[in-house]
Write an enzyme that holds these catalytic residues in place. Structure first.
Site, mmCIF file in Angstrom:
data_model
loop_
_atom_site.group_PDB
_atom_site.id
_atom_site.type_symbol
_atom_site.label_atom_id
_atom_site.label_comp_id
_atom_site.label_asym_id
_atom_site.label_seq_id
_atom_site.Cartn_x
_atom_site.Cartn_y
_atom_site.Cartn_z
ATOM 1 N N GLY A 20 0.834 -1.192 0.000
ATOM 2 C CA GLY A 20 0.000 0.000 0.000
ATOM 3 C C GLY A 20 0.869 1.242 0.000
ATOM 4 N N MET A 22 2.232 5.050 1.604
ATOM 5 C CA MET A 22 2.685 5.448 2.930
ATOM 6 C C MET A 22 1.475 5.739 3.820
ATOM 7 S SD MET A 22 5.969 7.733 2.004
ATOM 8 C CE MET A 22 6.227 8.025 3.741
ATOM 9 N N PHE A 23 1.632 5.543 5.104
ATOM 10 C CA PHE A 23 0.583 5.783 6.115
ATOM 11 C C PHE A 23 -0.619 4.852 5.946
ATOM 12 C CE2 PHE A 23 2.600 9.878 5.050
ATOM 13 C CZ PHE A 23 3.264 10.117 6.231
ATOM 14 N N GLU A 93 9.669 -2.904 4.633
ATOM 15 C CA GLU A 93 10.248 -1.976 3.655
ATOM 16 C C GLU A 93 10.925 -2.746 2.517
ATOM 17 O OE1 GLU A 93 9.587 1.122 3.809
ATOM 18 O OE2 GLU A 93 9.281 1.656 5.920
ATOM 19 N N CYS A 181 -5.724 10.223 -2.745
ATOM 20 C CA CYS A 181 -6.517 9.410 -3.662
ATOM 21 C C CYS A 181 -6.063 9.693 -5.095
ATOM 22 C CB CYS A 181 -8.005 9.719 -3.488
ATOM 23 S SG CYS A 181 -8.468 11.341 -4.135
#
Ligand code: ZN
Length: 203
Positions: A20, A22-23, A93, A181
């Protein structure tokens, strides 16, 4: 919610990928699965690229400070040497590893190891990141997690870079990126932010 796959003997290994932007909670999901393996009395080892030392040398650290011990390695081959006797191998990572990580992960799984890989699927320019596409193709189980767009509050799929650097390796300090998005990522610096009181805070 990912529920662990229970294989019956003779046990074979497999590959899971959590990817996915970041965050998006990738590392939290990796940690959750590793903790559950520990609870099941399985031996676990977590590896991360030595390049990712932004917070800690020997802890895997996610953005919410949830952490478990891990081993930094400078090349994918080191993982094979260090992981020969464990049940579950976690790799965080993974996008920063050399392409050799693909064969390393395959070999571990072929030898009966459950391998859980977490990594960014795309870099800041929206391109597939390093070895991640090859790992995704080979995995038995793929989980794509999402962040929340910091401009409009929709589901975020992209890591938008707020600085002008063009290096793919600029590490994940919060201030350098925000999740966006598709629409807001394409709008770039012209994206129209919702009024502050309506914006959701990042995790
Ligand atoms: Zn948006």
């Amino acid at each position: 919610m990912f529920i662990e796959f229970n294989s019956t003997p003779p046990q074979s290994g497999w590959i899971e990928v959590v990817c996915g932007s970041m965050f998006s909670g990738k590392t939290e999901e990796l940690i959750r699965r590793m903790r559950r393996a520990q609870i099941a009395n399985q031996s676990v080892e977590i590896f991360k690229p030595a390049v990712d030392t932004r917070y800690s040398e020997d802890q895997i650290v996610s953005h919410n400070q949830n952490s478990i011990p891990s081993t930094p390695v400078s090349s994918s081959q080191q993982i094979l040497l260090l992981a020969s006797t464990v049940d579950v191998v976690g790799i965080d990572e993974a996008q920063f590893f050399d392409m050799g990580i693909v064969e390393v992960v395959e070999e571990l799984a072929n030898n009966g190891v459950r391998v859980i890989v977490a990594g960014l699927d795309m870099d800041f320019s929206g391109q597939p990141f390093g070895p991640m596409p090859a790992l995704l193709a080979r995995a038995e189980f793929v989980t794509k997690v999402h962040a929340i767009c910091q401009v409009c509050g929709a589901l975020a799929n992209y890591s938008y870079r707020l600085s002008d650097s063009q290096s793919q390796l600029l590490l994940g300090e919060k201030e350098a990126y925000e999740p966006r998005c598709r629409n807001c990522y394409l709008d770039g610096p012209d994206a129209q932010r919702r009024p502050q009181k309506h914006r959701r805070k990042n995790e």
